[in-house]
Design an enzyme around this catalytic site. Structure first.
Site, PDB file in Angstrom:
ATOM      1  CB  THR A 120      86.449 -43.781  31.772  1.00 60.43           C
ATOM      2  OG1 THR A 120      86.195 -44.977  32.497  1.00 60.43           O
ATOM      3  CG2 THR A 120      87.626 -43.019  32.366  1.00 60.43           C
ATOM      4  CD  GLU A 122      77.582 -44.732  26.640  1.00 55.73           C
ATOM      5  OE1 GLU A 122      77.303 -45.696  25.887  1.00 55.73           O
ATOM      6  OE2 GLU A 122      78.574 -44.712  27.384  1.00 55.73           O
ATOM      7  NE  ARG A 140      87.324 -42.393  26.528  1.00 57.27           N
ATOM      8  CZ  ARG A 140      86.881 -43.598  26.880  1.00 57.27           C
ATOM      9  NH1 ARG A 140      86.075 -43.731  27.934  1.00 57.27           N
ATOM     10  NH2 ARG A 140      87.222 -44.665  26.204  1.00 57.27           N
ATOM     11  CG  ASN A 158      87.676 -51.098  32.485  1.00 62.15           C
ATOM     12  OD1 ASN A 158      88.743 -51.352  33.029  1.00 62.15           O
ATOM     13  ND2 ASN A 158      87.562 -50.176  31.544  1.00 62.15           N
TER      14      ASN A 158
END
Lengths: 346, 1212
Positions: free
Chosen positions: B31, B64, B114, B1016
């Protein structure tokens, strides 16, 4: 070799043995096998409007219930282009069947309301079905609805669909109308091209462990042929439309019986499920054997030979026969051919 | 000039370009960047070609770090490759980024910027992640709007290829990544003009290949490393000019002009803000207004941040500038100033400009709102004689005094209009509003913007949609402040939120209400009535809920409310709007079936006929004072005994967290536990009601309850004194607790109404089997009485934990759960395990929790579910990261064990003072039982009393030892260390750590809540995703099998391994958790967890688990290592498969979707999966007969670690 040709719903069939609507006819490979085995026509499985709507609504719900409600995930499933909706798959089945096999393809429909019947009937016709079978599968469970109004609704939808589509329309009924003969004649009057007798209800069962009511599919037995046999025998002389016998046709001898009673075609389901598509050839062979042995030249010649008009004792179709049956049965028990324990009640 | 427009969000805007210009896309969900990967995956699956006609390969990695490695490798072989990420994901890419840049390899990483997790995780936007990447050698280009995210994506790719310098293209997480705005799209021809084929050929010519071999990635020594590092300088130096060049080419193609630094405002500005990112939208609007008012202000927006465009900045700033405020959306503790500030200061210091005063401030951390009023405050500060040289804006800092005062009355006027919608997540409002934005934005002369705010819970969450529309492009990058229209799509929200707080005078209020227009007024809360009268609002109502029900779309009110919005907003002609809505319905729902389209279209038509005007009285009439507190807080206020809860938690619940000052916040991220009980959310439409006459005391309803809202207490009859009339009780059938009573009680305001308890209840009325011992009933009819019963129930004393054995489901449910009322989805399959864990060991539990669903429902503010018992004991919980959880928990364990050893050493030293008997008892090897724990805890209590005297001892050595022991004496009691997380952690990103910790031999317990997808972030495939199931990144059904994590762990021999499914066998789950806890070594419990991403009705969660077990899909087993000879450690706890896989699988949408869309592939995969099941079962059956004996010592001997001689020391 006797001539097996027959005419059903105005369609010329090479054989009176028709594969009835059931899981077996929903598969293109099976349809091809049936064709190869010599079937006269195939009736595809019934498509249920309620089922279509339920599935569609469920697919929609799957995506909508949790979408757009949390920061990190606005969805939980990849959206795909083709959900293979029941109706789309069905239309595709009709189209593919028309390409794959030569015999007529009859589509079967169970609507939920008048609008649905008409809408889906048009779609089935549009996909290339040679005829439609309207499956009046309904459990009259509402005490507030009387028989007359239920019959009225059924006749209305038959009339509407028959009016709406150009292909012939057969109506598959249950034996549970209060005045069956009257209703079947009214079906013809409403514009139907044929009647299929009878629908078999899949009655539910109880699971004695969970105490749940569970749907359970039971295949027919050869004894069941006697119900359509009676009503075909009674109704043949009153009807100009086609008649199909469905329920309990397991052998060529069963087929011979229903044709003699007046059916244009004999439909088989359970025996095909049990024995496979090649069983069509077996049935036909048995029918041919019987015809040959009894010197019948054609199905045409057989049809209705033992209907209430043609039978030596037409009243036998209408006699309740209780006394005779019970007498015969008890005498068999007395003779020891039926074990006593089976007659005991617990 | 490109003429195609689209209303899309920033993620899609960037991903469209990235996909078109790539051949390999390596992805991993995080996210707010996940949608870029998901879109790419969907396009690739659909066969969408890139610019050159080939379909890019989109691959999901295990982390990642893996994605960056794959990116690096693909680039080395000459592929055009890209990736998307954010936050911690970017941090995991850093090592490869240095390599990629060091090797001068063209690529672009697109980042939805973020916050990095520090004192807390934040999924929201700021620049702390990209700032951590500024030394990698990547060029950094910042987009501040959706249009720029699209344009700059193209510029980044083009310049990177041109200069060989890799680019980090970033834009603000959520504010830009999730904002929908109308943009002009770049066409393929535009992209072809920008991206030079020659550059691509050159890149491919540099690829690693045997036909022109080179060695890259050498190890260099002091002789040459430094020089080589400097050799690339000219390439970096060429970047700014190349960006300018491509900007110019873009301008020529599209008319959209960008500079390395763009200035707007007064040509003779004296005060200028320098910043980058979406906040520039708010500042730009402020500048326009202030300049119109005659003020000399301006804004310099930095586009290219690395290499820093010093010359362009100096050129952009008017000569008249005297005061500069640099705004950074990041924090660099201890630095002379934040990064952008430092760059600006350096640029000015090295210039020959006359003295300019520069101040630096932080704003917008973690998506904190940044408004024109705040921008105005910054300009004001910049112009003061003695400004704060370092400041913050947007918060109240009453500790450091850094924050600026903001005049909330300051607004900028816009030419367009705005609307705000309050709704629930499940009602479709957000989806409809996204469609509305597209409808409006598709009009040739209209612009539209949509931004969506969600609350922090997964179940029953509220959504607020902010829409702007009008004839001018919209660059307002903050929430709607003075709405022309407010729509409340759920009547129940009126009590919980002040929905009319931000409506303008004379605005329109649209309300979905279960009343007629005539009846409505009297049913409105007084506060709402007063707002309506005071602000002279027009009120319009519709009973959308009823209409939806009648149209067989219960709860889905979106397509009913949507036309109402168009009818009232008059943004476009209504007929045209209705036509467009129906088109959008066709587009959105067409593939799901004709019926869905028809029903939604009918909804549109019904809406317009039933929308009704409400006559508003001239005055409210009743002038008695109104309690301004929201109803939702009443229960909190009553229950809040804790000062913190009252001062902080309660305000956060009320949506007033923005107003809390710095001093209200914990300084280190530590929050009190057990606060969910204050937040009575009343979500359930129906709640379970107990029938004591039928109940068989089995505890199954309680053990499966995901929100711990069904409680079971056994108590002495005397506890019933003072019970309210009709309080339900029955005789408890128990040998251990003879004569006790039993009550099963629902917490009516905390229950989410999932119905799992009823689904599993085995006790049926003999004469009417539909009536069970627990039944769902309308909440409205039962809430009051159940609330009274619940209040009394909570007063009944908890059971004495030592009075019962804990090995049965029934008894386990008599123990107090210390995990309650979480924000998990209704029917969550994970939470029952966590709750059970706290019932069994909660008072001595330490939890390391991997990031994911469990860290969100377990730790997302405002309230948290981990709780304490009546003695104040309870789980201590912490979340470090996603990738490191096993190691994190391992570290916790090392700390705990060290303290244990230290405490035992000190205790032995203090034997004389403490007393031999107590010391020996404390040091004796305690059995891993509840009774032993309780006894030891009592001993520690006595020890503490004796230590209190010893710290005063005359002997300073004794006193010092006593003091030290007193600080860690708790550790003499057995601690249960659990490392908890989902399959994404255990199977993928954290697997290396999981493996290492399992191999460590230490006494840690791992609980994997296996939902078989990344739940999630929205259901992406993990290596736990089974063969044949559809998930994101596995749209065609996963072609490979699920990793057998248990088998890997079993190989170690000394690891306790259990595979459980609470719905398959609750007793086996209880047993496995107890055994894992007791096992003096590593334990792994893999728990099958149903999830909404399985596409099931969550009410039937446990039935699905049961079938998963029955089909052999999820065999239950326990592998219990043993030192005994001739023992068989593998216990197969489930029976041989009795139903085919299909019977289980096709009831779940994750399987049945594929059976519909691609029946042949589905059949093929399910056949393979069935074979796998059959084969595994055969293997497991054999395994159950295998004898294996563990050599001693099986766990790592703590004494051996320390080299201490104390042989009996194996506590833990």
């Amino acid at each position: 070799m006797p001539d097996l040709h027959t005419t059903y719903l105005g369609l010329s069939l090479r054989s009176p043995i028709v594969a009835s609507a059931g899981p077996f006819t929903g598969d293109l490979d099976r349809l091809t096998e049936l064709d190869l085995a010599g079937v006269g026509a195939v009736v595809l499985p019934s498509i249920f409007e309620e089922q279509i709507e339920h599935e569609t609504a469920e697919i929609d719900r799957l995506f909508t219930v949790h979408d757009d409600s949390f920061n990190e995930a606005t969805s939980f499933f990849p959206e795909i282009d083709d959900y293979g909706s029941a109706i789309d798959s069905y239309l595709e089945l009709i189209e593919n069947a028309k390409v794959a096999i030569d015999v007529p393809v009859i589509a079967s429909l169970n609507g939920a309301n008048i609008g649905g019947w008409v809408k889906y009937a048009r779609l089935l016709e549009g996909a290339g079905a040679d005829a439609l079978e309207l499956n009046l599968y309904t459990v009259a469970a509402d005490p507030a609805v009387d028989g007359a109004s239920l019959e009225g609704e059924h006749l209305e939808l038959v009339a509407l669909v028959a009016e709406e589509v150009d292909v012939p329309v057969a109506v598959k009924i249950s034996p549970y109308y209060s005045s069956l003969a009257n209703f079947v004649v009214a079906v013809q009057r409403a514009g139907a091209d044929g009647v299929v007798m009878f629908n078999r209800f899949y009655s539910p069962d109880l699971d004695l462990e969970t105490l749940d009511v569970e749907p359970r599919i039971a295949l027919s037995t050869p004894e069941e042929v006697r119900l359509p046999l009676r009503w075909i025998g009674i109704l043949r002389e009153h009807l100009s439309m086609s008649i199909a016998a469905s329920s309990g046709v397991h052998s060529g001898f069963d087929a011979a019986k229903v044709i003699l009673a007046g059916a244009d075609v004999a439909m088989a389901t359970s025996s095909l499920l049990r024995e496979g598509a090649s069983h069509v050839a077996t049935i036909e062979a048995q029918l041919v054997d019987w015809m040959t042995e009894h010197e019948y030249d054609s199905v045409e010649q057989m049809r209705g030979a033992v209907s209430s008009r043609g039978a030596a004792d037409p009243a036998a179709y209408e006699r309740a026969n209780y006394i005779g049956n019970i007498a015969t049965y008890t005498s068999r028990v007395m003779r020891g051919t039926v074990p006593l324990s089976r007659t005991r009640t617990r | 000039m490109s003429s195609t427009t689209a209303c899309i969000d920033g993620n899609e805007a960037a991903a469209k370009v990235a996909y078109a210009l790539s051949e390999v896309v390596a992805i991993y969900p995080i996210t707010p960047a996940s949608p870029m990967g998901e879109l790419s995956d969907a396009w690739s699956a659909a066969g969408v070609a890139n610019l050159w006609g080939s379909v890019p390969e989109v691959v999901e990695l295990q982390s990642e770090a893996g994605a960056a490695g794959t990116l690096h490798g693909a680039l080395q072989t000459g592929a055009l490759a890209t990736t998307f990420t954010a936050s911690q994901g970017l941090l995991l890419m850093l090592p490869n980024m240095f390599k990629i840049a060091g090797e001068l390899t063209p690529t672009v990483i697109h980042v939805a910027a973020r916050a990095l997790a520090t004192h807390a995780l934040s999924i929201f936007g700021d620049h702390s992640d990209v700032m951590a990447a500024r030394t990698t050698g990547f060029s950094m280009l910042c987009a501040s709007s959706v249009q720029e995210a699209h344009d700059f994506a193209a510029v980044s790719h083009a310049v990177s290829l041109r200069t060989r310098v890799p680019f980090l293209h970033f834009f603000d997480g959520f504010r830009t990544s999730h904002e929908i705005n109308r943009i002009d799209l770049l066409g393929d021809d535009d992209l072809r003009r920008l991206v030079d084929e020659g550059d691509i050929e050159a890149h491919k010519a540099r690829r690693l290949r045997p036909t022109a071999p080179v060695v890259r990635g050498t190890a260099q020594n002091p002789d040459v490393f430094f020089q080589a590092r400097e050799a690339a300088n000219p390439f970096h130096a060429a970047v700014p000019a190349a960006v300018e060049q491509v900007f110019a080419e873009l301008a020529e193609l599209t008319g959209r002009r960008y500079g390395l630094v763009d200035y707007e405002g007064a040509p003779d500005a004296e005060r200028v803000i320098v910043m980058m990112g979406s906040g520039a939208g708010a500042v730009g609007e402020t500048v326009a207004k202030l300049v119109a008012d005659g003020e000399k202000v301006g804004l310099a927006t930095i586009r290219l941040f690395r290499p820093f465009p010093t010359d362009a900045l100096l050129a952009a700033l008017p000569d008249t500038v005297r005061h500069i405020a640099v705004l950074d959306r990041t924090k660099e503790p201890g630095a002379a100033g934040e990064p952008l500030f430092q760059d600006v200061v350096t640029a000015l210091a090295e210039s020959d400009r006359p003295k300019v005063r520069v101040i630096g401030g932080r704003y917008g951390l973690g998506s904190k709102e940044f408004t024109p009023a705040m921008a105005k405050a910054v300009f004001d500060e910049a112009g003061r004689d003695d400004p704060k040289r370092r400041f913050t804006v947007g918060i109240v800092d009453d500790v450091g005094g850094l924050s600026l005062d903001v005049d909330d009355g300051f607004h900028v006027e816009r030419s367009g209009r705005s609307a705000v919608f309050y709704a629930l997540g499940s009602d479709g409002t957000v989806g409809a509003n996204k469609a509305s934005v597209k409808i409006i934005g598709d009009e040739p002369d209209l612009f539209a913007q949509g931004y969506f705010v969600y609350d922090s819970k997964k179940s029953g969450s509220m959504t607020v949609s902010h829409l702007r529309f009008g004839p001018e492009p919209i660059r307002s990058t903050y929430l709607v402040q003075e709405a022309d229209l407010v729509a409340c799509h759920q009547f129940g929200l009126l009590d919980r939120f002040d929905v009319l707080a931000d409506i303008r005078h004379g605005g329109t209020f649209l309300l979905n209400a279960p009343y007629t227009a005539d009846e409505l007024w009297e049913h409105l809360p007084r506060k709402i009535q007063r707002r309506i009268v005071e602000r002279e609002l027009r009120v319009v109502t519709i009973d959308a809920t009823r209409i939806a029900r009648e149209l067989k779309m219960p709860g889905r009110i979106n397509t009913i409310m949507q036309p109402c919005f168009f009818a009232l907003s008059e943004v476009m002609e209504l007929d045209r709007a209705v036509g467009a809505i129906k088109e959008s319905i066709e587009k959105a729902y067409g593939r799901r079936g004709r019926l869905v389209v028809e029903r939604n279209e009918a909804a549109v038509d019904r809406a317009l006929t039933e929308l009704a005007e409400v006559t508003v009285p001239a005055t409210v009439g009743d002038e008695t004072p109104i309690d301004e507190t929201l109803d939702v807080l009443d229960s909190v206020r009553e229950a809040a005994t804790d000062d913190f809860v009252e001062k902080v938690t309660m305000r956060m619940i009320a949506g007033e967290g923005d107003l809390l000052p710095v001093s209200a916040m914990p300084i280190d991220g530590s929050f009190p536990t057990g606060t969910t009980r204050f937040e009575k959310r009343k979500l359930a439409l129906s709640i379970p009601v107990w029938e004591p006459d039928l109940c068989i005391d089995c505890g199954k309803c309680a053990v499966v309850c995901p929100h711990a809202t069904i409680r079971m207490k056994a108590y002495e009859p005397a506890a019933l004194d003072g019970a309210p009339d009709g309080f339900l009780t029955k005789n408890f059938r128990s040998r251990e607790l003879d004569g006790h009573q039993l009550t099963i009680q629902v917490a009516p305001d905390d229950c989410t109404g999932c119905g799992i308890c009823v689904d599993v209840c085995p006790a049926k009325d003999k004469t009417q089997v539909s009536r069970k011992a627990i039944n769902m009933a309308p909440a409205d009819e039962h809430r009051e009485v159940e609330r009274e019963r619940w209040d009394f129930f909570t007063e009944i004393p908890e059971i004495d934990r030592a009075s019962i054995t804990h090995g049965s489901v029934k008894n386990s449910q008599l123990l107090q759960p210390l995990f309650e009322f979480s924000g998990a989805c209704s029917g969550c399959g994970e939470t029952p395990y966590l709750k059970l864990l706290t019932q069994l060991f909660g008072d001595r539990l330490v939890v390391a929790n991997a990031t994911g669903c469990s860290s969100i429902y377990g730790g997302n503010l405002p309230t948290t579910p981990w709780a304490t018992d009546t003695n104040g004991l309870g789980p201590a919980w912490s979340n470090s990261l996603f990738e490191d959880n096993a190691e994190f928990g391992f570290g916790m364990r090392l700390g705990i064990e060290h303290h244990q050893r230290e405490a035992r050493r000190l205790l032995a030293d203090l034997r004389d003072g403490v007393g031999a008997e107590l010391t020996d008892a404390l040091l004796a090897d305690p059995a891993p039982t509840e009774a032993a724990v309780i006894e030891q805890r009592a001993r520690v209590g006595v020890l503490r009393e004796r230590l209190a005297d010893l710290v005063e001892d005359a002997d300073p050595v004794v006193a010092e030892s006593a003091r030290r022991l007193a600080s860690i004496a708790d550790e003499l009691v057995r601690t249960s260390t659990w490392i908890v997380g989902g399959d994404g952690w255990a199977y993928d990103i954290g697997f290396g750590g999981v493996d290492h910790v399992l191999g460590s031999g230490r006494n840690v317990n791992l609980l994997v809540l296996d939902t078989e997808v990344y739940s999630n972030t929205g259901g992406q495939a993990s290596k736990a995703t089974p063969l044949g199931a559809v998930a994101k990144f596995a749209m065609a059904g996963k072609p490979t099998g699920k990793k057998d994590l248990g088998a890997i762990a079993r190989r170690y021999g000394n690891v306790y391994v259990a595979q459980v499914a609470i719905g398959g066998s609750d007793i086996q789950t209880v047993k496995a958790l107890a055994e894992a806890d007791a096992w003096d070594g590593p334990s792994l419990v893999i728990a099958y967890s149903t999830c909404i991403a399985h596409g099931i009705d969550m009410e039937t969660s446990m039935s699905h688990m049961k079938e998963a077990v029955k089909s052999g899909y999820w065999p239950l087993y326990r592998y219990q290592p043993t030192v005994e000879e001739h023992e068989q450690p593998f216990h197969l706890d489930s029976a041989a498969p009795s139903i085919p896989l299909r019977e289980f699988a096709l009831k779940e949408a994750r399987y049945s979707m594929l059976a519909r869309s691609d029946p042949e592939r589905s059949a093929m995969l399910l056949d393979l999966a069935q074979e796998e099941i059959d084969e595994r079962w055969r293997y497991y059956e054999q395994l159950a007969g295998v004898e294996r004996t563990l050599r001693e010592p099986h766990a790592v001997d703590l004494d051996m670690i320390d080299g201490e001689p104390e042989s009996e020391d194996d506590d833990a």
